[in-house]
Structures are given as C-alpha cells and as structure tokens.
Design a protein around this motif. Structure first.
Motif, short mmCIF file in Angstrom:
data_model
loop_
_atom_site.label_atom_id
_atom_site.label_comp_id
_atom_site.label_asym_id
_atom_site.label_seq_id
_atom_site.Cartn_x
_atom_site.Cartn_y
_atom_site.Cartn_z
N ALA A 80 0.79 -1.22 0.00
CA ALA A 80 0.00 0.00 0.00
C ALA A 80 0.83 1.27 0.00
O ALA A 80 0.27 2.37 -0.17
CB ALA A 80 -0.92 0.01 1.23
N HIS A 81 2.13 1.17 0.16
CA HIS A 81 2.95 2.37 0.28
C HIS A 81 2.95 3.17 -1.03
O HIS A 81 3.12 2.60 -2.11
CB HIS A 81 4.38 2.01 0.66
N PRO A 82 2.76 4.49 -0.96
CA PRO A 82 2.69 5.30 -2.18
C PRO A 82 3.91 5.17 -3.08
O PRO A 82 3.78 5.14 -4.32
CB PRO A 82 2.55 6.73 -1.64
N LEU A 83 5.12 5.10 -2.50
CA LEU A 83 6.32 4.96 -3.33
C LEU A 83 6.31 3.67 -4.13
O LEU A 83 6.76 3.63 -5.28
CB LEU A 83 7.57 5.00 -2.45
N VAL A 84 5.80 2.61 -3.53
CA VAL A 84 5.75 1.31 -4.20
C VAL A 84 4.65 1.30 -5.25
O VAL A 84 4.84 0.86 -6.39
CB VAL A 84 5.56 0.18 -3.18
#
Length: 331
Positions: A80-84
């Motif tokens: 869920a991380h934005p960077l990923v």
C-alpha cells in the motif's frame, strides 16, 4: 512439542549475536511460515530469535533515488505504500496476489523471501523428501507433481518456490541486504535463491546467522510499465501454477529493455534472461513476444503431469507483454 529457547532482540547486532550461525537457531518475525512448519514437525528450532521489534519497519526513499523496504515491513504496508504503488506497481500487485489480508498484515519482507516450499512431500514427515531430509529421495518425482517445477529442477528435487513478492523483486533488479556477524553485504534478489542441484535442502545463498535487514528497489526500474499476472486453481489464496512479473521499456515500438521473471516454474524465481536478450532492440510485437517465450521455455523439462505449465507460462507472459507495450510510463 520440542522445547525451545526464546530470545527477543532489540537491535540487529543483538539478533545476529544471539544467532551467531548456531545450528538450530531461527529468526522469527511474522512467523506465518515458520510457525506452521514447527506445528508440522518439519522445523524444530532450538532457539527462536524474535526480530519483530527491530527498527526495520520503514519504507524510505534514499538519496540516489532508490527505495529501501526494511526487513520487518509488513506485506500489507509494503503493497500500500505510495512509493511502491507509484514507482513499482508490479511489486504491489504481486504482494496483493500472494495471500489473504490477514496473512499480509503479519508477514514480513524478510520472511516472505525466506519462506519454504509448499510441496506436500516436504510438509509430510511420512513421505520421502531430500529437501527436508537429504538422502531420503524425492517422493514427488514419481508421485503427485502437477504443481511442481519444469525449469531448473534436478533428480534430487522438483519443488517450486512459493513467493509472489520474490518474483516481482527479481524482475525489478532489486537487491537484498544481509547483516551477519561478519558485517553487511548485498545480493541481487535474482541470485538469492538457489536451484536444487545436489543440495535441495539449501534454499538460498544466505550464510548461517545472516539476517535480512532490507530490500533495495533501484531507480532504474522506477516508473517503467510493469505488471504481475498469476494463474492458479482458484481465484484467491492459492499458490501459483505459473506467474510472471514483467518490467518493460518500449520507445517508438522498439523494446529498449525487458525484465521478466517467472514464478511457479522453478525452485527459485526464474529470471528469463534468454527471452530478455531476444527482445532487446527488437520490435514490440506479438510475433517477437511469442518467439522470445518459446526460446526461453525451450529449456523446460516437464514431468508427466505438469507439461501444461509450458503453454500456460508462455501465454501468460505474452499477454502481459502485449498489455505493457501499449502502456505509458508511470509518472
């Protein structure tokens, strides 16, 4: 139940010192695979070193543009991380394809890479298995092997590696960070897992006592069109019969670079180097995709009940390549 010693570590140095490469010592984070194997009697550790409280639970951008995911980052948080999600969508999709939400909330980056095969012969103490007990034979070879390897297997073992995340990391040219009593080092994820050869009990190139402290996602693959596709017997919570992770760089209908990794076909995530070479510098066309997959899978050695995997993997990869060839780069 076999008694074991429990140690809770609060630093990487404390954890590696407690393990120190001693036989029978295991690191414990989420425990979604290790604890199951302990219940089955497959794993019987003498010491468990709890690393779940180590400060390795962050996802961060580094000065060179790479992204580092700590070894205890939960699979749900990583997906869920934005960077990923923005830079490496293939990884997010692979993680979401991997397990139920409950398991993703507990499983960690390091543990995912270290999970062991789900081969039923490995998990059943009453069946022969060279991976579990070297020298006893491979029961799957002449038994039930529909789900087993068609690439890179040996007479000693035909098991497949179960991780979805590791397949995406291999295609992304990610690196795994290791810390042991002798210091730190990094390895390409594509080289971290081993083919069985004559030592199927050794799953990875990790040295005794080394701890996975993180995974590095390089800037070179950030923002490129990427996707993960998985074929399985049911719509969710099933391991791959075949899966594919693709990162594709196309300009003016010419393939500048292709990075392809298969899951469900081998003892480790299978980086399709031959197919990548065939595609590089050529047209991004159906014919080129099919020819490249045929060249890669010419090395397949299917067994009696899993020959269908060759065509399944070929069609899966070609479909993903077609889709990505028409996709714009991620902003």
């Amino acid at each position: 139940m076999k008694p074991f010693r429990y140690v809770r570590a609060y630093s990487v140095e404390e954890a590696t010192a407690a393990h120190a490469g001693r036989p029978g010592s295991c690191y414990l984070a989420g425990g979604t695979n290790l604890v199951d194997l302990m219940k089955l009697g497959v794993e019987r550790p003498g010491t468990l070193i709890d690393v779940s409280r180590l400060p390795l639970d962050a996802v961060e951008e580094l000065p060179d543009g790479s992204v580092r995911a700590g070894g205890t980052v939960r699979n749900s948080d990583l997906a869920a991380h934005p960077l990923v999600r923005e830079r490496y969508p293939v990884l997010s999709r692979a993680l979401l394809a991997g397990a139920s939400g409950q398991l993703r909330n507990v499983a960690t980056t390091g543990g995912n890479l270290l999970q062991r095969t789900r081969c039923p012969y490995f998990q059943d103490l009453g069946k022969p298995c060279n991976k579990r007990e070297p020298g006893t034979g491979c029961g799957a070879r002449d038994g039930v092997h529909r789900d087993h390897a068609i690439l890179g297997h040996s007479p000693q073992c035909i098991a497949t590696h179960p991780s979805d995340m590791a397949v995406a990391l291999a295609a992304l040219d990610a690196q795994v960070e290791l810390h042991g009593v002798r210091g730190r080092r990094t390895l390409p994820v594509a080289e971290f897992h081993r083919l069985p050869g004559g030592r199927p009990e050794q799953d990875t190139e990790i040295a005794p006592g080394e701890l996975i402290t993180g995974v590095l996602l390089p800037p070179a693959t950030a923002g490129l069109p990427s996707a993960y596709r998985k074929a399985r017997d049911r719509a969710s919570y099933a391991f791959a019969l075949a899966s594919v992770a693709v990162v594709l760089d196309v300009e003016d209908s010419v393939v500048r670079q292709a990075r392809i990794a298969f899951g469900g076909l081998a003892h480790r995530p299978w980086r399709a180097r031959r197919a990548e070479e065939e595609l590089r510098g050529g047209a991004a066309s159906d014919q080129a995709f099919e020819a490249a997959m045929d060249a890669e899978l010419a090395a397949a050695e299917p067994l009696h009940d899993n020959a269908f995997k060759v065509r399944l993997a070929r069609d899966l990869a070609c479909d993903v390549l077609r889709h990505l060839a028409d996709s714009p780069p991620v902003a």
